[in-house]
Design an enzyme around this catalytic site. Sequence first.
Site, PDB file in Angstrom:
ATOM      1  N   GLU A  46       0.814  -1.207   0.000  1.00 45.03           N
ATOM      2  CA  GLU A  46       0.000   0.000   0.000  1.00 45.03           C
ATOM      3  C   GLU A  46       0.856   1.269   0.000  1.00 45.03           C
ATOM      4  O   GLU A  46       0.517   2.248  -0.660  1.00 45.03           O
ATOM      5  CB  GLU A  46      -0.951   0.011   1.204  1.00 45.03           C
ATOM      6  N   TYR A 129      -6.385   6.534   4.159  1.00 48.32           N
ATOM      7  CA  TYR A 129      -6.465   5.513   3.109  1.00 48.32           C
ATOM      8  C   TYR A 129      -5.733   4.234   3.522  1.00 48.32           C
ATOM      9  O   TYR A 129      -6.300   3.126   3.487  1.00 48.32           O
ATOM     10  CB  TYR A 129      -5.897   6.008   1.764  1.00 48.32           C
ATOM     11  N   ASP A 147      -9.105   6.101  -2.026  1.00 43.21           N
ATOM     12  CA  ASP A 147      -8.014   6.690  -2.794  1.00 43.21           C
ATOM     13  C   ASP A 147      -8.591   7.351  -4.051  1.00 43.21           C
ATOM     14  O   ASP A 147      -9.800   7.497  -4.187  1.00 43.21           O
ATOM     15  CB  ASP A 147      -6.989   5.615  -3.157  1.00 43.21           C
TER      16      ASP A 147
END
Length: 366
Positions: A46, A129, A147
């Site tokens: 991520e 996020y 996102d």
Amino acid sequence: MLIEQKNLEKINIIAFQNDLITWFKNEQRDLPWRKDQDPYKVWVSEIMLQQTRVDTVIPYFNRFIEWFPTIEDLAEAEEDKVLKAWEGLGYYSRVRNLQSAVKEVQEKYNGEVPNTPEEISSLKGVGPYTAGAILSIAYGIPEPAVDGNVMRVISRVLSIWDDIAKPSSRKVFEKAVRTLISHEDPSSFNQALMELGALICTPTSPSCLLCPVRDHCHAFFEGVQNELPIKTKKTKTRDVQLAAAILLDDNGKMLIHKRPASGLLANLWEFPNVELHHSLQNEREQVVDLFKQNLTLEIDLKKIIGQIEHVFSHLVWNLNVYTGKIHSGFQENEEWKLVSFEEMEKFAFPVSAQKMLKLYLEHIKK
DNA sequence: AAACCGGGGCG
DNA sequence: CGCCCAGGTTT
């Protein structure tokens, strides 16, 4: 009442979840970070995927996990090696924050990535996020992970005309996702929204005829899918003129410099350079003076071997690249090192420095 | 809220 | 060439 709330009430949520998740399970790409649900690997992926495309990330992810297979390995690694693993990816503060956060997990949470929104959000580099992505994908907790992809998809599905460039707009999309998210499979739901944004609901010319949730999409009904999302930001870049030098000592070693611990390209290595505030006449001589005044470096400068342009988000570097010699009495320290070509492999350089080195190697080959 | 922080790929 | 990309931190 707000448009998105009215449209949200019209969505058949169960059918939307089923159509989206079924599509994802059939069509998802085979990506290295989807092989298991290890919170550490989900986390690394991520962070790498922030502002960086999937195809670029794949080889970096594989090598990073080879070098640092566990949280403990990353926590104990030398920062220079960590930066080397990130070399060329950009946004280097991402990996410095990641290592800082991993050290905190090691010390404070006994090496286990925390699974509450409050604890995980408190970690360095983990914003709303990333927190939602790790909680949902690694732990199956129904938190939104909003996102750019998700804002685009949701803005179209619900016909939301808020400006997604504004920080305040994210709350609108988080609220919508909280209403829509599957509590049975939040991992697949969040990943499906992002996968849909990457493969079908693309920024330009979305493939609505292939879309699994077309029948739920208000933008498609209204024929405005190409007008959404609204995004206002405009980019204004600033030009910076620099003179940089590949400087060799009597043994043929190159002089390199470690950048400061904060700011642009923090803690990465570079070839010594100075900023040119005005277009200079007799530039070469004045560059020698600037090196002496700004860097306390006595050098003998030869001619320009080439020019390099390097573009950042808000900045353009125009580099005049020189070769030259450094006086033999030069003393190395933490910030300045003389290295052979082979030794350079241990240091992390931004792409701009790699372009300079390539230029130099082509220059001496002739 | 706005500025800052990299680099590459694509139409 | 402009825009986009699985954002977060600092000011």
